[in-house]
Design a protein around this motif. Structure first.
Motif, PDB file in Angstrom:
ATOM      1  N   THR A  72       0.873  -1.166   0.000  1.00  0.00           N
ATOM      2  CA  THR A  72       0.000   0.000   0.000  1.00  0.00           C
ATOM      3  C   THR A  72       0.909   1.215   0.000  1.00  0.00           C
ATOM      4  O   THR A  72       1.793   1.341   0.861  1.00  0.00           O
ATOM      5  CB  THR A  72      -0.917   0.012   1.229  1.00  0.00           C
ATOM      6  OG1 THR A  72      -1.725  -1.170   1.197  1.00  0.00           O
ATOM      7  CG2 THR A  72      -1.818   1.239   1.223  1.00  0.00           C
ATOM      8  N   ILE A  73       0.730   2.089  -1.005  1.00  0.00           N
ATOM      9  CA  ILE A  73       1.593   3.263  -1.149  1.00  0.00           C
ATOM     10  C   ILE A  73       0.748   4.503  -1.426  1.00  0.00           C
ATOM     11  O   ILE A  73      -0.425   4.405  -1.803  1.00  0.00           O
ATOM     12  CB  ILE A  73       2.616   3.095  -2.297  1.00  0.00           C
ATOM     13  CG1 ILE A  73       1.894   3.009  -3.657  1.00  0.00           C
ATOM     14  CG2 ILE A  73       3.514   1.892  -2.068  1.00  0.00           C
ATOM     15  CD1 ILE A  73       2.808   3.177  -4.864  1.00  0.00           C
ATOM     16  N   THR A  74       1.372   5.637  -1.254  1.00  0.00           N
ATOM     17  CA  THR A  74       0.816   6.897  -1.724  1.00  0.00           C
ATOM     18  C   THR A  74       1.785   7.404  -2.764  1.00  0.00           C
ATOM     19  O   THR A  74       2.997   7.463  -2.517  1.00  0.00           O
ATOM     20  CB  THR A  74       0.693   7.917  -0.568  1.00  0.00           C
ATOM     21  OG1 THR A  74      -0.125   7.338   0.448  1.00  0.00           O
ATOM     22  CG2 THR A  74       0.061   9.210  -1.048  1.00  0.00           C
ATOM     23  N   HIS A  75       1.274   7.716  -3.948  1.00  0.00           N
ATOM     24  CA  HIS A  75       2.121   8.161  -5.057  1.00  0.00           C
ATOM     25  C   HIS A  75       1.348   9.203  -5.850  1.00  0.00           C
ATOM     26  O   HIS A  75       0.158   9.015  -6.126  1.00  0.00           O
ATOM     27  CB  HIS A  75       2.478   6.969  -5.943  1.00  0.00           C
ATOM     28  CG  HIS A  75       3.527   7.255  -6.955  1.00  0.00           C
ATOM     29  ND1 HIS A  75       3.279   7.991  -8.091  1.00  0.00           N
ATOM     30  CD2 HIS A  75       4.837   6.916  -7.008  1.00  0.00           C
ATOM     31  CE1 HIS A  75       4.386   8.084  -8.805  1.00  0.00           C
ATOM     32  NE2 HIS A  75       5.342   7.450  -8.159  1.00  0.00           N
ATOM     33  N   PRO A  76       2.004  10.288  -6.266  1.00  0.00           N
ATOM     34  CA  PRO A  76       1.297  11.346  -7.006  1.00  0.00           C
ATOM     35  C   PRO A  76       0.550  10.843  -8.242  1.00  0.00           C
ATOM     36  O   PRO A  76      -0.514  11.355  -8.574  1.00  0.00           O
ATOM     37  CB  PRO A  76       2.414  12.311  -7.403  1.00  0.00           C
ATOM     38  CG  PRO A  76       3.537  12.037  -6.469  1.00  0.00           C
ATOM     39  CD  PRO A  76       3.413  10.603  -6.051  1.00  0.00           C
ATOM     40  N   HIS A  77       1.086   9.830  -8.899  1.00  0.00           N
ATOM     41  CA  HIS A  77       0.443   9.304 -10.099  1.00  0.00           C
ATOM     42  C   HIS A  77      -0.946   8.733  -9.803  1.00  0.00           C
ATOM     43  O   HIS A  77      -1.839   8.788 -10.636  1.00  0.00           O
ATOM     44  CB  HIS A  77       1.326   8.233 -10.744  1.00  0.00           C
ATOM     45  CG  HIS A  77       0.740   7.646 -11.989  1.00  0.00           C
ATOM     46  ND1 HIS A  77       0.931   8.211 -13.230  1.00  0.00           N
ATOM     47  CD2 HIS A  77      -0.047   6.573 -12.200  1.00  0.00           C
ATOM     48  CE1 HIS A  77       0.291   7.496 -14.133  1.00  0.00           C
ATOM     49  NE2 HIS A  77      -0.311   6.499 -13.538  1.00  0.00           N
ATOM     50  N   PHE A  78      -1.104   8.192  -8.600  1.00  0.00           N
ATOM     51  CA  PHE A  78      -2.358   7.542  -8.229  1.00  0.00           C
ATOM     52  C   PHE A  78      -3.295   8.441  -7.431  1.00  0.00           C
ATOM     53  O   PHE A  78      -4.353   8.007  -7.003  1.00  0.00           O
ATOM     54  CB  PHE A  78      -2.077   6.269  -7.424  1.00  0.00           C
ATOM     55  CG  PHE A  78      -1.315   5.223  -8.184  1.00  0.00           C
ATOM     56  CD1 PHE A  78      -1.805   4.692  -9.364  1.00  0.00           C
ATOM     57  CD2 PHE A  78      -0.099   4.774  -7.710  1.00  0.00           C
ATOM     58  CE1 PHE A  78      -1.106   3.723 -10.058  1.00  0.00           C
ATOM     59  CE2 PHE A  78       0.608   3.797  -8.395  1.00  0.00           C
ATOM     60  CZ  PHE A  78       0.104   3.276  -9.571  1.00  0.00           C
ATOM     61  N   GLY A  79      -2.889   9.673  -7.175  1.00  0.00           N
ATOM     62  CA  GLY A  79      -3.725  10.589  -6.413  1.00  0.00           C
ATOM     63  C   GLY A  79      -3.308  10.654  -4.957  1.00  0.00           C
ATOM     64  O   GLY A  79      -2.336  10.017  -4.542  1.00  0.00           O
ATOM     65  N   PRO A  80      -4.075  11.399  -4.144  1.00  0.00           N
ATOM     66  CA  PRO A  80      -3.660  11.655  -2.761  1.00  0.00           C
ATOM     67  C   PRO A  80      -3.914  10.506  -1.781  1.00  0.00           C
ATOM     68  O   PRO A  80      -3.332  10.473  -0.701  1.00  0.00           O
ATOM     69  CB  PRO A  80      -4.500  12.875  -2.366  1.00  0.00           C
ATOM     70  CG  PRO A  80      -5.730  12.745  -3.199  1.00  0.00           C
ATOM     71  CD  PRO A  80      -5.274  12.154  -4.512  1.00  0.00           C
ATOM     72  N   ASP A  81      -4.774   9.572  -2.137  1.00  0.00           N
ATOM     73  CA  ASP A  81      -5.131   8.499  -1.210  1.00  0.00           C
ATOM     74  C   ASP A  81      -4.215   7.288  -1.375  1.00  0.00           C
ATOM     75  O   ASP A  81      -3.739   7.001  -2.487  1.00  0.00           O
ATOM     76  CB  ASP A  81      -6.572   8.061  -1.431  1.00  0.00           C
ATOM     77  CG  ASP A  81      -7.560   9.189  -1.172  1.00  0.00           C
ATOM     78  OD1 ASP A  81      -7.292  10.004  -0.260  1.00  0.00           O
ATOM     79  OD2 ASP A  81      -8.576   9.263  -1.881  1.00  0.00           O
ATOM     80  N   PRO A  82      -3.966   6.539  -0.307  1.00  0.00           N
ATOM     81  CA  PRO A  82      -3.180   5.311  -0.405  1.00  0.00           C
ATOM     82  C   PRO A  82      -3.879   4.299  -1.330  1.00  0.00           C
ATOM     83  O   PRO A  82      -5.105   4.220  -1.351  1.00  0.00           O
ATOM     84  CB  PRO A  82      -3.140   4.778   1.033  1.00  0.00           C
ATOM     85  CG  PRO A  82      -3.469   5.950   1.898  1.00  0.00           C
ATOM     86  CD  PRO A  82      -4.376   6.824   1.066  1.00  0.00           C
TER      87      PRO A  82
END
Length: 113
Positions: A72-82
């Motif tokens: 489980t990550i937070t990444h700018p490409h996927f938006g602000p949510d984990p």
């Protein structure tokens, strides 16, 4: 074994993988990637800079398959949510491009790095 998994990536991420500074390629956990990864073993991961012509070996990295983990990550490409991702191991040093054997070529769907 013997199949290759081909993953097209953005040029920035391709360069980071080539330089050895990016050790995992992230793909969202969803049906399309689950079918490509779960229960499968590949010989190589072939990272391409975008969608190069078949004879453009400068835009291909051939990396031994080392599997993946689910994170489980937070990444700018996927938006602000984990989000839950397959973290595909691309840490092995790439070698010269090969003429690919039959592969599972991705459609770029759900990718981020």
């Amino acid at each position: 074994m013997g199949d290759n998994l081909t993953i097209p990536v953005n040029g920035v991420y391709f360069d980071q993988i080539k330089a050895g500074t990016k050790l995992e390629e992230y793909r969202l956990v969803k049906d399309s990637w689950t079918k490509r990864l779960v229960g499968r073993v590949y010989e190589h991961v072939i990272m391409t800079r975008g969608y190069p012509k078949a004879d453009d070996h400068a835009k291909r990295l051939v990396i031994p398959w080392r599997g993946y983990t689910v994170k489980t990550i937070t990444h700018p490409h996927f938006g602000p949510d984990p989000v839950e991702v397959f973290a595909i191991d691309v840490s092995a040093p790439p070698r010269a491009a090969i003429t690919p054997t039959p592969d599972t070529t991705t459609d770029g769907d759900g990718g981020a790095s």
